[in-house]
Design an enzyme around this catalytic site. Structure first.
Site, PDB file in Angstrom:
ATOM      1  N   GLU A 285     -52.858 -54.037  -6.900  1.00 36.57           N
ATOM      2  CA  GLU A 285     -53.984 -54.749  -7.726  1.00 36.57           C
ATOM      3  C   GLU A 285     -54.394 -55.936  -7.111  1.00 36.57           C
ATOM      4  O   GLU A 285     -54.115 -57.263  -7.756  1.00 36.57           O
ATOM      5  CB  GLU A 285     -53.352 -54.902  -9.267  1.00 36.57           C
ATOM      6  CG  GLU A 285     -53.107 -53.406  -9.934  1.00 36.57           C
ATOM      7  CD  GLU A 285     -52.526 -53.572 -11.203  1.00 36.57           C
ATOM      8  OE1 GLU A 285     -52.775 -52.750 -12.099  1.00 36.57           O
ATOM      9  OE2 GLU A 285     -51.964 -54.610 -11.720  1.00 36.57           O
TER      10      GLU A 285
ATOM     11  N   GLU B 189     -52.739 -45.628 -12.036  1.00 42.99           N
ATOM     12  CA  GLU B 189     -51.836 -45.945 -12.958  1.00 42.99           C
ATOM     13  C   GLU B 189     -52.679 -45.822 -14.292  1.00 42.99           C
ATOM     14  O   GLU B 189     -53.935 -46.218 -14.526  1.00 42.99           O
ATOM     15  CB  GLU B 189     -51.737 -47.412 -12.858  1.00 42.99           C
ATOM     16  CG  GLU B 189     -50.506 -47.717 -11.722  1.00 42.99           C
ATOM     17  CD  GLU B 189     -50.036 -49.254 -11.885  1.00 42.99           C
ATOM     18  OE1 GLU B 189     -50.271 -49.862 -12.754  1.00 42.99           O
ATOM     19  OE2 GLU B 189     -49.728 -49.872 -10.698  1.00 42.99           O
TER      20      GLU B 189
END
Length: 701
Positions: free
Chosen positions: A150, A306
């Site tokens: 991320e 995710e």
């Protein structure tokens, strides 16, 4: 073609074995096999365990772990572990820690605590990636490399001296000379002229507004600086471990990073998505984000890296997913092009900042609802394995330009309420409610590629250069239908306003000129009339006038046309479709339409909610011949098709409502989830779903 060497759809999640004993590992892999897990992400936050100090390494535990999962038939998405530098690194090199615009150096104790331009961090991260690649490149469990985690989630920028020096290097490469930079930045304003690049600093906190082009270049630089880190790690992985795909997890429609540029350096796109179960419209925004992920690599399958099986831990109120929602939202990602559903996390943590975050294996273990849903979804994904590799294509396209997004939201504009996502969402929602699947396209898309979409939407194009305007002109001239939203065609790539009035290079194509923006104060509305139907504008409107004249033979704004053949000069005055009915703009045009070549160009000069936007878009939708993926859908039902290379279609039907819905089918098929044949229609339970395999017709085959 599958994303990895693992057959079928991917299923699994982040596994953090460094938090657990090896006895727990053995239990975990047995439960993974029971749940149908075939891919686990390992090592995302294990840097401190892998490298206890600057001179020692500990790979023994990871050796045993990878051997264990391979013995149970599970593949590994192996992370480079570089998202959270260990304490020894930041104490040996305190300059690694990032600095805010106010000069505050952020401390160790969270994650992503590094300056993107730090030489010490980059050297250490690349070294770790190389050590992992050299050790595990031939391990039979390795299926994917997972770089970092991320990027930009917590630290998108740093204002330290290292960042300042890197910014100056970037500016030299972009502008060449300081004279060119002065011209691009408009430094004659407020006596901001520079004599050398050495005088330039990042846009730190200042007494008043900072030069907007400097801030725009800073946004570009920050995206590029993080991308440089990613590319450095990927280069090592590609060198040492060729043939193993490399990805990093994106964060849906994320402002800070230009994902068009980033996706060029991904072997496949992966995304982290966390729709809010408390938001009754969360599935609409999720669909929008998934359409973007699919579009970033031209329609190729992507991976949901995710999602949360139930509640997250970082919202003010973390509502769990009610029974059935986890399954439905997993299927929605597949419907919109994902070839796998992974999660954060496999086993729920007992310590740390995310200990209340849900997991595939909850704190209660195998006794509760969460585990039963984990096993059930794994079973269903195995039944859907043949869907892997098939593709989804939109019937309409939306232009998305990160440069324009950044520039639109700079300070000192006519209204601070003009935000890209606020402008985009009503347009997307209107198409979603009409069953129209959407692709996103960059501003650099070639007219030949755009020609595959009968309808092209541009909710906002604040930044617009002449080349992009000409491509849009060629698209319309060739038979396309363009709908352009308000506050478009305002500035060039340096954020300098186009002379002659807005929408700048689009004036001739749209046949309108904006005399003056007319922002609407909070809490107020401006009325409009569409064939007797009242509409309400909020936040933004414009005083526009239609232009009387004739289009040049050479193309828009005097540029050379893309088409080889010239076209006849034609009137370019637009016709008024909708007028304002209240306030200072009463009686003036609000929505216009202009025929151009074989197509039409529409201009929507105000901000409307999704319902009113839909009423306006119904007109160009009909004109372009763009209809629903499956006509006659009942309220709350989403229909999306994936198509395999042999012509087989997979029709995903998802009921997001709280009541059962009957869906009429255009062709018979077999529900892969139940094995049941469906001829004319089927009934979906609340939060129910069906995935119909529809054999290819002779024409499609």
């Amino acid at each position: 073609m599958n994303l990895t060497r693992v057959p079928g759809l991917l299923y699994g999640g982040d596994w953090n074995p460094e938090q657990w004993s090896e006895e727990v590992w053995a239990e975990d892999v047995k439960l993974m096999a029971e749940a149908g897990v075939n891919l686990v992400t390992v090592g995302v936050f294990s840097w401190a365990r892998l490298q206890p100090d600057a001179h020692s390494w500990d790979f023994g535990w990871l050796d045993r772990l990878l051997d264990l999962v391979h013995a149970h038939g599970i593949a590994v998405d192996l992370a480079t572990a570089t998202a959270s530098p260990p304490a020894w690194l930041v104490r040996d090199h305190p300059e690694v820690l990032p600095v805010t615009a106010d000069g505050v150096r952020l401390e160790f104790g969270s994650r992503q605590h590094y300056c993107p331009s730090s030489p010490a961090y980059r050297t250490a991260a690349v070294r770790l990636a190389r050590m992992l690649a050299e050790r595990y490149r031939d391990h039979p469990a390795l299926a994917v490399w997972h770089v970092h985690n991320e990027y930009g989630d917590h630290v998108q920028e740093c204002f330290c001296p290292a960042s300042a020096a890197d910014f100056r290097r970037w500016l030299r490469e972009r502008h060449g000379t300081v004279e060119e930079l002065n011209r691009s930045w408009g430094t004659a304003f407020w006596s901001q002229r520079y004599n050398s690049f050495d005088q330039i600093e990042p846009p730190r906190t200042a007494p008043g507004p900072v030069n907007p082009t400097q801030v725009l270049d800073w946004r570009r630089f920050c995206s590029d600086a993080l991308l440089a880190l990613h590319r450095a790690e990927k280069a090592v992985l590609d060198e040492v471990s060729p043939g193993v795909p490399v990805t990093t997890n994106f964060m849906s429609m994320f402002k800070a990073l230009d994902y068009w540029e980033w996706s060029r350096h991904e072997d496949f796109v992966s995304d982290d998505a966390y729709p809010d179960p408390a938001d009754p419209r969360a599935h609409v925004n999720a669909a929008m984000n998934y359409d973007l992920m699919r579009s970033l690599k031209g329609g190729r399958p992507w991976l949901l890296m995710e999602q949360a099986p139930s509640a997250v831990s970082w919202r003010p109120v973390n509502v769990p997913k009610r029974p059935g929602l986890y399954r439905l939202w997993s299927l929605q990602a597949l419907a919109r092009g994902a070839d796998g559903v992974l999660h954060f996390q496999w086993r729920a943590s007992v310590a740390g900042a995310e200990k209340f975050h849900s997991a595939m294996l909850p704190h209660r273990g195998t006794a509760g609802r969460g585990w039963r849903e984990t096993v059930a979804i794994g079973s269903e994904l195995r039944r859907l394995g043949e869907v892997a590799g098939s593709r989804t294509r939109g019937r309409a396209a939306v232009l998305l330009d990160w440069d324009s997004w950044w520039a639109l939201e700079l300070d000192d504009h006519p209204s601070a309420r003009m935000r890209w996502l606020d402008l985009l969402r009503p347009w997307y929602a209107a198409l979603y409610e009409r069953g129209v699947t959407v692709d996103f396209v960059p501003p650099t898309a070639d007219p030949a590629d755009l020609a595959g979409y009968p309808l092209l939407l541009a909710p906002n194009l604040y930044l617009l250069d002449a080349a992009t305007a000409e491509r849009l002109d060629a698209y319309v001239r060739g038979g396309g239908h363009l709908v352009c939203g308000p506050f478009s065609g305002i500035a060039d790539r340096h954020d300098h306003l186009h002379p002659g009035g807005h929408p700048g290079p689009l004036r001739e194509l749209l046949g309108v000129v904006v005399d003056e923006p007319w922002p609407i104060p909070d809490g107020e509305t401006t009325g409009l009339d569409l064939d007797g139907t009242g509409l309400s504008a909020v936040r933004w409107s414009e005083w526009i006038e239609t232009i009387v004249g004739r289009a040049s033979v050479s193309g828009a704004n005097g540029a050379e046309p893309y088409a080889a053949e010239p076209y006849a000069a034609e009137p370019y005055e637009a016709e008024t479709i909708v007028r304002y009915t209240t306030g200072s703009l009463a009686g003036r045009p609000a929505v216009t339409r202009r025929r151009h070549g074989r197509g039409t160009a529409w201009y929507l000069s105000c901000h409307l909610d999704a319902a009113d936007t839909g009423r306006v878009l119904d007109l160009p939708l009909a004109e372009a011949g763009v209809g629903a993926e499956l006509p006659g859908l009942p309220e709350g039902v989403e229909a999306t098709r994936r198509r395999a290379a042999d012509g087989t279609e997979y029709l995903f039907l998802l009921n997001h409502g709280s009541a059962a819905r009957h869906v009429a089918l255009d062709r018979p098929g077999t529900d892969l989830l139940t094995g049941t044949a469906a001829a004319d229609g089927l009934t979906l339970a609340p939060l129910g779903a069906a995935v119909l395999r529809i054999p290819p017709t002779e024409e499609r085959a």
